[in-house]
Design a protein around this motif. Sequence first.
Motif, PDB file in Angstrom:
ATOM      1  N   PRO A 130       0.814  -1.306  -0.164  1.00  0.00           N
ATOM      2  CA  PRO A 130      -0.133  -0.058   0.071  1.00  0.00           C
ATOM      3  C   PRO A 130       1.079   1.328   0.245  1.00  0.00           C
ATOM      4  O   PRO A 130       0.346   2.425   0.665  1.00  0.00           O
ATOM      5  N   LEU A 131       1.935   1.095  -0.818  1.00  0.00           N
ATOM      6  CA  LEU A 131       2.844   2.403  -0.871  1.00  0.00           C
ATOM      7  C   LEU A 131       3.697   2.351  -2.044  1.00  0.00           C
ATOM      8  O   LEU A 131       3.841   1.175  -2.578  1.00  0.00           O
ATOM      9  N   ASN A 132       4.099   3.543  -2.442  1.00  0.00           N
ATOM     10  CA  ASN A 132       5.163   3.365  -3.724  1.00  0.00           C
ATOM     11  C   ASN A 132       5.973   4.747  -3.306  1.00  0.00           C
ATOM     12  O   ASN A 132       5.879   5.389  -2.283  1.00  0.00           O
ATOM     13  N   ALA A 133       6.912   5.080  -4.311  1.00  0.00           N
ATOM     14  CA  ALA A 133       7.754   6.242  -3.993  1.00  0.00           C
ATOM     15  C   ALA A 133       7.093   7.595  -4.113  1.00  0.00           C
ATOM     16  O   ALA A 133       7.710   8.487  -3.746  1.00  0.00           O
ATOM     17  N   ASP A 134       5.705   7.678  -4.638  1.00  0.00           N
ATOM     18  CA  ASP A 134       5.203   8.823  -4.956  1.00  0.00           C
ATOM     19  C   ASP A 134       4.192   8.940  -3.618  1.00  0.00           C
ATOM     20  O   ASP A 134       3.625  10.054  -3.106  1.00  0.00           O
ATOM     21  N   PHE A 383       9.443  14.673  -2.128  1.00  0.00           N
ATOM     22  CA  PHE A 383       9.255  13.403  -3.209  1.00  0.00           C
ATOM     23  C   PHE A 383       8.210  13.451  -4.051  1.00  0.00           C
ATOM     24  O   PHE A 383       7.695  12.494  -4.749  1.00  0.00           O
ATOM     25  N   TYR A 384       7.580  14.648  -4.351  1.00  0.00           N
ATOM     26  CA  TYR A 384       6.233  14.630  -5.083  1.00  0.00           C
ATOM     27  C   TYR A 384       6.659  15.092  -6.527  1.00  0.00           C
ATOM     28  O   TYR A 384       7.687  15.618  -6.573  1.00  0.00           O
ATOM     29  N   THR A 385       5.664  15.156  -7.269  1.00  0.00           N
ATOM     30  CA  THR A 385       6.017  15.699  -8.767  1.00  0.00           C
ATOM     31  C   THR A 385       5.846  17.119  -8.802  1.00  0.00           C
ATOM     32  O   THR A 385       5.684  17.892  -7.848  1.00  0.00           O
ATOM     33  N   ASN A 397       4.568  22.603  -7.069  1.00  0.00           N
ATOM     34  CA  ASN A 397       5.588  22.130  -6.127  1.00  0.00           C
ATOM     35  C   ASN A 397       6.864  23.224  -5.911  1.00  0.00           C
ATOM     36  O   ASN A 397       7.416  23.470  -6.793  1.00  0.00           O
ATOM     37  N   THR A 398       6.713  23.922  -4.695  1.00  0.00           N
ATOM     38  CA  THR A 398       7.588  24.994  -4.613  1.00  0.00           C
ATOM     39  C   THR A 398       8.827  24.519  -3.709  1.00  0.00           C
ATOM     40  O   THR A 398       9.835  25.508  -3.629  1.00  0.00           O
ATOM     41  N   TYR A 399       9.174  23.419  -3.543  1.00  0.00           N
ATOM     42  CA  TYR A 399      10.224  22.850  -3.239  1.00  0.00           C
ATOM     43  C   TYR A 399      11.559  22.680  -4.002  1.00  0.00           C
ATOM     44  O   TYR A 399      11.376  22.157  -4.912  1.00  0.00           O
TER      45      TYR A 399
END
Length: 593
Positions: A130-134, A383-385, A397-399
Amino acid sequence: MKKSSAAIAGACIIFAAAVPSHAAPAAAKAATRAEARFKSLYTEEWAWRLRQRMEDEEDDVHGNGIRPSLPRVDPATQQARLDYWRNVMRRLDAIAPASLSAGERINYAVYRAQIAALIDNQRFREYEKPLNADSAFWSNMAGDARKTFRTAAEYGAYVAQLNDVPRYFRDEIANMRAGLKRGFTPPRVTLAGRDGSIAAVTGEKDPQKLVFYKPFREMPASIPADEQARLREAALKAIREAVVPAHEELLEFMRAEYIPGATEALAAESLPDGKAYYQSKIAEFTTTAMSAEQIHQTGLAEMAKIRAEMLDVMRQVKFEGDLPAFLQFLRTDPRFYAKTPEELLMRAAHIAKRFDGKVGDYFGYLPRKRFAIIPVPPEQAPFYTSGRGGPGVYLVNTYNLPARALYSLPALTLHESAPGHAFQMPIALEQKGRPAFRKAYISAYGEGWALYTERLGAEMGMYETPYEVFGMLSYQAWRASRLVVDTGVHAKGWTRERAQAYLHDNTALSAHEIETEVDRYISWPGQALSYYLGEMAIVEARKRAEAALGARFDIRAFHDTVLNLGSVPLPVLRTRIDDFIAEGGKSPYPKED
């Protein structure tokens, strides 16, 4: 009972069969009976699915409704779902699609593909991963905290939900432990640092600063002050005594067991029953029966076309050097990057408003729902798009601003806001008279449409400089390269380094984006294939319509027809455009007087 890409493709091919116009009255009666059986089946199953608390459906159906508990995900519940959906499929197979009306054949094709994918997800026990890199179940759970609360009852239900976190987390941990035991996990390399969002919860000493308390910071004046105080205290107690301890238990499990024990192999085909598993993911995300090899070769061919377009742009700007040198120039020249998060957000807003000035020339029907432009939450941003959009929101995404190129921002904005996701999804939800299951999102259609709008941006004059055109082409190459990289990793033995090098050599993506993107493809097999194959289907449909209709072709009517369908498998889209052509290119919406 094997349900794979063949099952989905079969459902869509069957859709094309039609009842002849001269059908006898007996055939009409049989069709009425078949439609009644079909409607009874999907109505019953949908109500059951909602009672099952399927997370993917809840936001579409309940809007801001807050449930007092989290979903049940234990093995007994998962097996019951598999048994139920297999029975649904048996009942579906007993209904002849040719006996249904044209509208119901569309519903049948969409529904059968949906049930086939649900069966495959249960059959391969996808719930044990129930998880992935995203994304992951714990970060997805915070979604309710960002909703708008209006009543004391909603606040009370949310407090009850917070108190249910320990049970929910323990069930998810048990599933992950079962997956770990049989070697069914995301590859270990893609999990590095993903425990940071859990640690952000356990490390915060003030529960009022956690996202779970957000709804209680400002409460509606319609709720009496003493009731507000009671609810706030109950929320703080739930966060301290349920939410934080559950995250502490999860963090210990992730660090001591899950990440160290996760599989090292990258390929989906290396997982249990891996070839069939990967093919099921291809079927789910592309709604086609294409093989991994066919998709890989398609990607290589499309990348060659896009590279030729890139070289044309380089000649326009008189760049002296080869493509790798030009990509390095784009990645490092400060003129192409915002200095502050506010600058990036404002540029995105300006682009979105520029589209508003052109929309009437390309679309007849406009969605009623507006969208906000907001930054990606800080706990997810690393780790977001670059961006993500949907009904009511365009997340930017401002990171790590040096990774967010301004020359790519127009393409990103068209994709994630209007006329992409924040435009297409609301239009789908606004259509009346359709079964509730038609609101479910089909990636090949939705992502294909959003990518098509990036290309459409050139036609609309949205790209003001050759560099912005190159940004669009880089994004096209990014999605086409996914066909190569996803199949390369999951079916052809590619390493992570080879996948990263392919993106580095063929797109202008930053090193940070390349790393997060490749890890996403590795840990989420098949999803990345939906974008470019979906765009290709829409482009092909438009070319056929333009060739057949000639001067009668109206781009607004074509776009309205595509969007009016909502999310459908790609073969259904093709057949609908055949009908659009036969109808003379008529818009699905009546003209106003």
